[in-house]
Design an enzyme around this catalytic site. Structure first.
Site, PDB file in Angstrom:
ATOM      1  N   SER A  48      23.646  43.137  42.322  1.00 30.64           N
ATOM      2  CA  SER A  48      24.323  42.749  41.096  1.00 30.64           C
ATOM      3  C   SER A  48      24.412  43.911  40.109  1.00 30.64           C
ATOM      4  O   SER A  48      24.960  44.953  40.428  1.00 30.64           O
ATOM      5  CB  SER A  48      23.607  41.534  40.495  1.00 30.64           C
ATOM      6  OG  SER A  48      24.425  40.888  39.550  1.00 30.64           O
ATOM      7  N   ASP A 163      26.382  36.464  44.206  1.00 27.47           N
ATOM      8  CA  ASP A 163      25.557  37.510  43.606  1.00 27.47           C
ATOM      9  C   ASP A 163      24.410  37.926  44.539  1.00 27.47           C
ATOM     10  O   ASP A 163      23.752  37.075  45.152  1.00 27.47           O
ATOM     11  CB  ASP A 163      24.980  36.974  42.288  1.00 27.47           C
ATOM     12  CG  ASP A 163      24.309  38.034  41.470  1.00 27.47           C
ATOM     13  OD1 ASP A 163      23.191  38.443  41.828  1.00 27.47           O
ATOM     14  OD2 ASP A 163      24.896  38.463  40.461  1.00 27.47           O
TER      15      ASP A 163
END
Length: 333
Positions: A48, A163
């Site tokens: 991320s 993510d």
């Protein structure tokens, strides 16, 4: 004293940059600190925001990225939001990718970066991490930052990607597989704290003494097609939600927000809980040579308006581990 054993040890340094939204601003300070004490970085693995910072560093644009974040106002943040009908996420992510093009060309490939970087995402169906070591950089980053509930998942072959922090919030194992003998990991969720909104959110609009405009009026003044689009009924509610999350008018309705968190606060806290639990478990199985843990529990996941404080804590976290960095890293390289 010269340590003869170091010549028989893998002395390459790998940096594992954890996920955590705006908390990842601290990654910038970590990299700058390591550079200042002469610790080289041979490999980077990021999830991320960790992937974003790692890629931008390898591309040689970290200083520019840092300065841009320091100058960012709340309305600049809102301009990156592209709200969609919330079927799979609140934002489509195209504007975020456009923002990243400032630092990374659209055609840039991961395998061409001067410092090898691995970008971690999560397979929606299997739940396993998917690691990008090659391919288009911006596509990999868009997948890696697909925060559940915030960004729509990215379509990839026969699956969707979420993510990277969902499956691997601190990719220590990934950077080891890349070839690192010494590992430095940055955990953005060392503790789980839920504090009152008034303590974690501050006003981020600086008004001149004569300026009485609200954030919404400031947006109207821009009169751009994008602003006109988001100022319809759906957009107006969106902007007001963002204003509430950023703390505009917090004093007037504080008690209501304490008892009924808005959508941003709810998503932020849920992500913090998930990543804290996952990080705690990962660190039991994969121990880095040095673990750096900025204390950023006060910073909401989506709040990029407090860059200076996050950078300071990133540096402080490195300072707290100064002895360990010297003993476990510097003496071996």
């Amino acid at each position: 004293m010269l340590n003869p054993l170091k010549y028989f040890r893998n002395r390459s340094v790998g940096l594992a940059l954890g996920s955590g939204g705006s908390k990842g601003i601290a990654h910038i300070s970590v990299i700058e600190y390591l550079e200042s004490v002469g610790v080289p970085i041979h490999f980077i693995a990021g999830s991320s925001i960790g992937a974003v910072v790692g890629i931008i560093y390898s591309a040689g644009k970290l200083r520019q990225f840092r300065e841009d974040l320091l100058s960012m106002q709340w309305r600049d943040m809102v301009s990156l939001f592209d709200p969609v009908f919330p079927r799979t996420g609140l934002m489509e992510g195209r504007k975020l990718v456009d923002f990243l093009k400032k630092y990374i060309p659209r055609s840039a490939k991961i395998e061409d970066l001067p410092v090898p970087v691995a970008v971690v995402a999560t397979d929606y169906y299997s739940g396993y991490p998917l690691v990008f070591r090659s391919g288009n950089i911006l596509d990999a980053l868009r997948a890696s930052v697909s925060i559940p509930g915030v960004f729509t998942p990215m379509r990839y072959n026969e699956t969707f990607l979420l993510d990277g922090g969902v499956s691997n919030p601190i990719p220590i194992d990934v950077v080891k597989k890349m070839g690192a003998g010494l590992t430095i990991a940055v955990n953005l969720h060392p503790t789980l704290t839920q504090q009152r909104l008034k303590h974690i959110v501050k006003k981020v609009i600086r008004r001149d003494s004569e300026e009485e405009s609200t954030g919404l009026e400031l947006l109207r003044e821009k009169n751009s097609p994008e602003v006109n689009m988001i100022l319809d009924n759906r957009g107006a509610h969106w902007i007001k939600s963002v204003e509430a999350w950023l703390g505009i008018g917090v004093e007037k309705r504080e008690e209501e927000r304490l008892t009924t968190p808005n959508i941003f606060a709810t998503i932020s806290q849920a992500i913090d809980i998930m990543e804290y639990m996952n990080s705690t478990l990962l660190l039991k199985y994969y121990r880095p040579t040095v673990l750096i843990q900025p204390e950023l529990g006060w910073l909401p996941t989506l709040d990029f308006s407090q860059t200076s404080r996050a950078l300071t804590e990133g540096f402080n976290a490195c300072s707290r581990m100064q002895g360990a960095i010297k003993r476990r890293i510097s003496c071996w390289i």
